[in-house]
Design an enzyme around this catalytic site. Structure first.
Site, mmCIF file in Angstrom:
data_model
loop_
_atom_site.group_PDB
_atom_site.id
_atom_site.type_symbol
_atom_site.label_atom_id
_atom_site.label_comp_id
_atom_site.label_asym_id
_atom_site.label_seq_id
_atom_site.Cartn_x
_atom_site.Cartn_y
_atom_site.Cartn_z
ATOM 1 N N GLU A 1 3.375 -4.261 -12.796
ATOM 2 C CA GLU A 1 4.050 -5.137 -11.834
ATOM 3 C C GLU A 1 3.002 -5.752 -10.915
ATOM 4 O O GLU A 1 1.807 -5.583 -11.106
ATOM 5 C CB GLU A 1 5.078 -4.331 -11.031
ATOM 6 C CG GLU A 1 4.476 -3.157 -10.291
ATOM 7 C CD GLU A 1 5.500 -2.274 -9.607
ATOM 8 O OE1 GLU A 1 6.647 -2.719 -9.398
ATOM 9 O OE2 GLU A 1 5.162 -1.125 -9.269
ATOM 10 N N ASP B 1 2.873 -3.786 0.173
ATOM 11 C CA ASP B 1 2.697 -4.879 -0.791
ATOM 12 C C ASP B 1 1.911 -6.053 -0.214
ATOM 13 O O ASP B 1 2.352 -7.206 -0.274
ATOM 14 C CB ASP B 1 4.059 -5.382 -1.294
ATOM 15 C CG ASP B 1 4.963 -4.273 -1.773
ATOM 16 O OD1 ASP B 1 4.433 -3.270 -2.271
ATOM 17 O OD2 ASP B 1 6.188 -4.410 -1.649
#
Length: 534
Positions: free
Chosen positions: A186, A14
């Site tokens: 997301e 991420d």
């Protein structure tokens, strides 16, 4: 000059990438591992070193009791008004209709300096980020979690203004992007480039069908049109390439106006065992960070080489800066604090867990709960960053019951691990034994534990990892090693194998001390060696 991917090896997912002047920074997720958030630094986008781990105490985040793969999801690092801004989450529920997430904001004048008091901003969904517009206004984004029955959990991307004077969100959130038919939208990151706002999001989930989607609008609130050649990047349609699961990333511009995209990826092991998805294998190293060069056509970004991850990427036009290795091959535990390779699960390292000063040049661990304990254990570990390495330690400990053990552990989460350790057998006394936890099932693979001779104090333990397999060895003098002929599968310490109960991290190797009897066991580790092999 080329950049070889991945740029951050081992569990480093991420990525939120940022440039300040001539310096680049990447912040990555740490989930239930402490200290929370790892920040890496580079001068050339090729060579990186670890520079900070901001969430180093319960003042910033208290993860006691958090589930596997809970905690810090998808931090966002930005720079504005002469300071660094870090948005991070604390996810308290991983599986179930709710996520129970709190999104926090902290700031610092220096990237490795002191960070401000955390501000809890909202609770409506994870993967939050902060966008600083050119007019000075600040906007907070996160995915919206929808717990309602017969609704898709991923409800879209929320946008809400942040007031830095009041230190809170103002007005009402707006759902600016519902995502595409791929679903699971997301990881929003927003950019203002020329006449457009560009919204980067991840879709498809974080396994092999993962992708990054780009949309743009001339108004920050939308409507957003999707990239005509979406997905921006994905590995899904190329099952044979090295870098799989590509997606969830962020964009950066160099001083010379070159563009790059940092994203998560994984490198699955080929396996004869049937894989869960598309037979693509298993990734014990977890989700890593890679980087791609970006070009622009008709005001749309494109990955150079095609919309899939490239193994090698052209470097920016800048002199290469090579850093010393982040971590020593051998840690003699001569310092008063743990060096930056070490992590603990949920709780920060403290006096209840251990000490580096009680027995000088040793790491002392005090026996606490088992690996299944989400509240108190004594376990320090570092990431696997290669699939060809050996790790070794030397320990002295005197268990007096089978409920006490101390040793070397290969770990994915509470339900998936193996260990070689000292423990107590009522017939033999102090022994060397093995345990394996395979999807919550506890196994004792050694038919007969190995008696430790009466005159032996220290015992040496070693693990050898060779891609898809690993094994343990022991020694009573540090010279003559005895291999235990039980072979373990590396794949069992991977996202793809675990799946249920949280599957967002990666394999670790570490040192532990467990005492579920009296909490009086002490284990002193003289050194730890982690060495990657050709």
């Amino acid at each position: 000059m080329y950049i070889k991917n991945p740029i951050l090896k081992g569990f480093n997912p991420d990525p939120s990438i940022l440039r300040v002047d001539d310096d680049y920074y990447i912040a990555v997720s740490t989930f239930e591992w402490s200290p929370g958030v790892v920040i890496h630094h580079s001068k050339d986008l090729k060579n990186w070193h670890q520079i900070a781990r901001p969430l180093n105490s319960t003042y910033f985040i208290d993860m006691k009791g958090n589930p596997d793969s809970g905690g810090v999801w998808a931090p966002d690092l930005s720079y504005s008004d002469g300071k660094f801004w870090l948005v991070y989450s604390d996810v308290k529920v991983v599986n179930g209709p709710w996520k129970d997430v709190t999104n926090y904001l902290i700031t610092a004048d220096e990237i490795d300096g002191e960070w401000s008091e955390p501000i809890a901003l909202n609770y409506s969904g994870f993967d939050a980020s902060l966008f600083h517009d050119i007019d000075g206004r600040k906007w907070f984004l996160n995915m919206i979690w929808d717990h309602r029955v017969n609704r898709h959990n991923f409800n879209g991307i929320a946008l809400q203004e942040y007031d830095p004077v009041q230190k809170k969100l103002i007005d009402e959130p707006r759902n600016i992007f519902k995502g595409t038919d791929i679903k699971l939208v997301e990881a929003p990151h927003l950019y203002r480039i020329n006449d457009y706002y560009y919204l980067f999001t991840a879709e498809g989930g974080t396994l092999f069908n993962h992708q990054e989607t780009v949309a743009r609008s001339k108004c920050i609130e939308g409507p957003y049109e999707v990239h005509p050649d979406n997905p921006f990047i994905s590995s899904f349609y190329r099952p044979n390439i090295t870098l799989q699961r590509a997606g969830h990333g962020s964009l950066v511009e160099t001083p010379d106006h070159e563009w790059y995209f940092a994203h998560l990826t994984s490198r699955p092991l080929p396996t004869d065992t049937e894989s869960i998805l598309d037979n693509r294998g298993y990734s014990p190293l977890g989700r890593e960070t890679a980087i791609q060069k970006v070009t622009w056509k008709n005001d749309w970004p494109y990955i150079v080489g095609g919309n899939f991850p490239q193994d090698e990427v052209e470097m920016p036009i800048v002199e290469e800066t090579i850093w010393p290795d982040d971590f020593p091959i051998i840690d003699d535990f001569n310092e008063t604090t743990l060096n930056h390779q070490w992590n603990t699960v949920r709780n920060p390292f403290d006096e209840k867990m251990g000490s580096l000063s009680v027995n000088p040049s040793h790491l002392r661990l005090y026996g606490q709960g088992s690996f299944h304990n989400h509240f108190a254990n004594s376990f320090v570990a570092r990431r696997w960053q290669s699939l060809n390495f050996e790790a070794e330690t030397k320990v002295i400990s005197n268990p007096t019951t089978f409920q006490q053990q101390a040793g070397l552990v290969a770990y994915y989460n509470t339900n998936n691990w193996t260990s070689i350790h000292l423990t107590w057998d009522p017939d033999q006394g102090k022994v060397v034994d093995l345990l394996e936890c395979d999807r919550r099932t506890l196994l004792q693979p050694l038919k007969n534990s190995i008696k430790v001779p009466e005159n032996i104090n220290y015992v040496y333990f070693k693990i050898n990892v060779n891609r898809d397999k690993y094994f343990y060895s022991y020694s009573f003098n540090g010279k003559e090693w005895k291999k235990i002929d039980i072979i373990f599968d590396s794949r069992k310490l991977s996202d793809e194998y675990v799946q249920e109960g949280g599957f967002f991290t990666g394999a670790f190797i570490g040192l532990s001390c467990i005492d579920t009897a009296s909490r009086t066991l002490v284990a002193d580790f003289d050194y730890f060696r982690y060495e990657e092999l050709d």
